[in-house]
Design a protein around this motif. Structure first.
Motif, PDB file in Angstrom:
ATOM      1  N   ALA A 341     -11.271   7.733  -0.121  1.00 23.50           N
ATOM      2  CA  ALA A 341     -10.196   6.996  -0.780  1.00 23.50           C
ATOM      3  C   ALA A 341      -8.991   7.016   0.622  1.00 23.50           C
ATOM      4  O   ALA A 341      -8.721   8.069   1.286  1.00 23.50           O
ATOM      5  N   PRO A 342      -8.496   5.866   1.039  1.00 16.13           N
ATOM      6  CA  PRO A 342      -7.640   5.779   1.811  1.00 16.13           C
ATOM      7  C   PRO A 342      -6.205   6.382   1.571  1.00 16.13           C
ATOM      8  O   PRO A 342      -6.107   6.468   0.488  1.00 16.13           O
ATOM      9  N   PRO A 343      -5.473   6.756   2.532  1.00 16.46           N
ATOM     10  CA  PRO A 343      -4.002   7.086   2.228  1.00 16.46           C
ATOM     11  C   PRO A 343      -3.348   6.009   1.624  1.00 16.46           C
ATOM     12  O   PRO A 343      -3.697   4.883   1.905  1.00 16.46           O
ATOM     13  N   GLN A 344      -2.395   6.577   0.807  1.00 14.16           N
ATOM     14  CA  GLN A 344      -1.592   5.512   0.022  1.00 14.16           C
ATOM     15  C   GLN A 344      -0.872   4.566   1.191  1.00 14.16           C
ATOM     16  O   GLN A 344      -0.139   5.472   1.942  1.00 14.16           O
ATOM     17  N   SER A 345      -0.938   3.438   0.806  1.00  9.01           N
ATOM     18  CA  SER A 345      -0.228   2.650   1.804  1.00  9.01           C
ATOM     19  C   SER A 345       0.187   1.233   1.064  1.00  9.01           C
ATOM     20  O   SER A 345      -0.523   0.661   0.524  1.00  9.01           O
ATOM     21  N   ALA A 346       1.297   0.734   1.483  1.00  7.01           N
ATOM     22  CA  ALA A 346       1.825  -0.344   0.834  1.00  7.01           C
ATOM     23  C   ALA A 346       1.551  -1.756   1.914  1.00  7.01           C
ATOM     24  O   ALA A 346       1.823  -1.391   3.045  1.00  7.01           O
ATOM     25  N   TRP A 347       1.033  -2.627   1.332  1.00  8.47           N
ATOM     26  CA  TRP A 347       0.946  -3.835   2.121  1.00  8.47           C
ATOM     27  C   TRP A 347       2.343  -4.541   2.191  1.00  8.47           C
ATOM     28  O   TRP A 347       3.088  -4.710   1.365  1.00  8.47           O
ATOM     29  N   ASP A 348       2.543  -4.942   3.608  1.00  7.31           N
ATOM     30  CA  ASP A 348       3.874  -5.269   4.059  1.00  7.31           C
ATOM     31  C   ASP A 348       3.808  -6.348   5.002  1.00  7.31           C
ATOM     32  O   ASP A 348       3.577  -5.874   6.140  1.00  7.31           O
ATOM     33  N   TYR A 349       3.968  -7.590   4.832  1.00 12.26           N
ATOM     34  CA  TYR A 349       3.849  -8.647   5.972  1.00 12.26           C
ATOM     35  C   TYR A 349       4.928  -8.325   7.149  1.00 12.26           C
ATOM     36  O   TYR A 349       4.427  -8.625   8.201  1.00 12.26           O
ATOM     37  N   THR A 350       6.163  -7.888   6.781  1.00  8.53           N
ATOM     38  CA  THR A 350       6.851  -7.692   7.681  1.00  8.53           C
ATOM     39  C   THR A 350       6.910  -6.869   8.854  1.00  8.53           C
ATOM     40  O   THR A 350       7.204  -6.899  10.043  1.00  8.53           O
ATOM     41  N   ILE A 351       5.733  -5.798   8.821  1.00  5.71           N
ATOM     42  CA  ILE A 351       5.633  -5.003  10.105  1.00  5.71           C
ATOM     43  C   ILE A 351       4.745  -5.778  10.951  1.00  5.71           C
ATOM     44  O   ILE A 351       4.760  -5.242  12.101  1.00  5.71           O
TER      45      ILE A 351
END
Length: 483
Positions: A341-351
């Motif tokens: 399982a990957p680390p918890q991470s939010a998808w964020d266009y702004t990066i």
């Protein structure tokens, strides 16, 4: 299909991988080469023929689907054309119903865009039609059917009518050892009144459009699926993607789903995102998890620096176990494919964008989206600014003007929103300012808000809609016109 977990496990055994806990626990004997992933043929040049007709899709042994596709396959052939060089696409329709082929992400006239709402003529049953246009802009685009489905889950984007469309520009995307085109798909859709969404973004995001009092009326039927694939193969069927340590591999991802936003991860590796919807991003960046709404594309390269045999697939267990994945196999490795399982991470266009908003245009448009539970009998319906489609006199554009279009999502879904025949620049999303991100589809979070800027430089009727087929069919669309 409702007894989904058991069926998914049985399905993966057929595909060659047995579903288990992390890491994936067992593997059958090597899959015969006859089940190698279908490498869609590629058609290039200025005269292209697409034939619409019945096809079979062999997702796995004993799981062979019948649907409609292009040129005998699904995905259809990869089309490769040159930016600025006129092309003719001849469409032959061998089915009993009228069809439309939409060229998604292109800046072309409305009469060849492939949308009934914009006035594109249909390809008649057992007839043909030629689309003539000059392809632009360069990048990873795609083509697909644009018919309505309503309560028929054997029509529209529930079928296999989709394929990559690559517009070659003058610039080279970089030096890569391998290049792969991977379309995420769901199959065998069904209606359900159960909340099954796993499509949202970070649940901690601000919800500026959340109403003070939620609508508690019983929801209408939505569409779900339990069977998935990348291109035409479920996880474990077909050959793996074979790599060598140290290689840089460029992936072109497409969410060709009709139903939901999807996530993708490759344990131990990072996706270096260089383009969104085919357009280079100003700030390329590595991420552990990708998210693509229906219609979106992501171009990302991966350095193969973790020898082993890995599963690249959906982080959600039911989706990955249902087939949304592919095996990445390093040379000289002999082990069971691993999923971590990957680390918890939010998808964020702004990066991927610059941290400041572009100058605000003088012209502004607002769109407020609301869902009406069972507003269409058994189904939910959607309104834009409190009104049903077509809004043909509400959104009038001045040719050449720059607009800021603000989306107010007052629904409990994250919607992939697509504007035909134009591209837009994200100015604000998740409460963050950004600039330089040029897209044609954007996922606006649940109860969220986003602003995008675009130039009204493509005269003619312009369709805007949610790219989830069921939502578009039941009102989530509007027609923009030039004054």
């Amino acid at each position: 299909m409702q007894g989904s977990l058991i069926q998914r496990r049985d399905f993966l055994k057929l595909a060659g991988l047995a579903a288990a806990s992390t890491p994936l626990g067992a593997q059958q004997a090597p899959v015969p080469s006859a089940l190698a992933p279908l490498v869609s043929s590629e058609i290039s040049g200025t005269d292209i023929t697409l034939e619409i007709g019945p096809v079979t899709v062999e997702l796995a042994p004993n799981r062979i689907l019948s649907t409609v596709g292009y040129n005998g396959t699904s995905p259809g052939p990869r089309l490769r054309v040159k930016e600025g060089v006129p092309v003719t696409v001849n469409v032959v329709n061998k089915t009993d119903v009228p069809e439309y082929v939409h060229f998604h992400g292109l800046l072309i006239p409305s009469d060849v865009d492939g949308s009934e709402e914009e006035g594109t003529p249909a390809v008649p049953p057992h007839g043909n039609r030629s689309y003539k246009f000059t392809p632009t802009p360069a990048g990873t685009r795609w083509y697909h059917t644009h018919t309505m489905s309503m309560d028929d889950l054997h029509r529209g984007s529930y079928t296999g009518m989709f394929g990559f469309l690559i517009i070659e520009g003058k610039s080279n995307p970089g030096n890569f050892d391998q290049e792969h085109y991977l379309a995420l798909r769901d199959w065998e859709p069904y209606f359900t009144d159960q909340l099954m969404d796993n499509d949202d973004l970070d649940p901690s995001l601000a919800k500026p459009e959340k109403p003070e009092v939620l609508d508690t009326r019983p929801p209408g039927w939505e569409v779900a699926a339990d069977i998935f694939s990348i291109n035409d193969k479920a996880l474990g069927a077909g050959e793996p993607i074979r790599v060598r340590q140290g290689e840089r591999v460029l992936f072109h991802f497409l969410n060709a789903s009709a139903i939901e936003n999807r996530h993708l991860a490759l344990p131990g590796h990072k996706f270096n995102v260089i383009a969104l919807d085919g357009n280079p991003v100003p700030m390329p960046a590595p991420v552990s998890v990708l998210m693509l709404g229906p219609g979106e594309r992501v171009d990302a390269w991966v350095t193969m620096n973790q020898p082993g045999i890995w599963i690249m697939g959906a982080p959600e267990d039911p989706v990955r176990e249902g087939g949304l994945g592919v095996v990445i196999e390093y040379a000289n490795q002999r082990r069971t494919p691993q999923w971590v399982a990957p680390p918890q991470s939010a998808w964020d266009y702004t990066i991927f964008g610059k941290p400041t908003a572009p100058p605000a245009p003088a012209e502004k448009l607002d769109m407020v989206f609301e869902k009406v539970p069972r507003g269409a009998g058994r189904f939910n319906s959607f309104t834009v600014n409190g009104k049903p489609y077509p809004h043909d006199q509400e959104f009038l554009l001045k040719q050449g003007a720059r607009y800021r279009l603000t989306f107010h999502n007052r629904t409990d879904d994250a919607h992939p929103l697509h504007l035909h025949r134009h591209q837009f620049e994200i100015a604000e999303i998740y409460g963050k300012a950004t600039s330089g991100l040029i897209k044609d589809t954007v996922v606006v979070p649940t109860y969220g808000r986003a602003s995008v800027d675009f130039t009204a430089d493509q005269p003619g009727p312009t369709l805007f809609h949610c790219h989830i087929q069921h939502h578009m069919d039941f009102g989530f669309k509007a027609l923009l016109r030039y004054a």
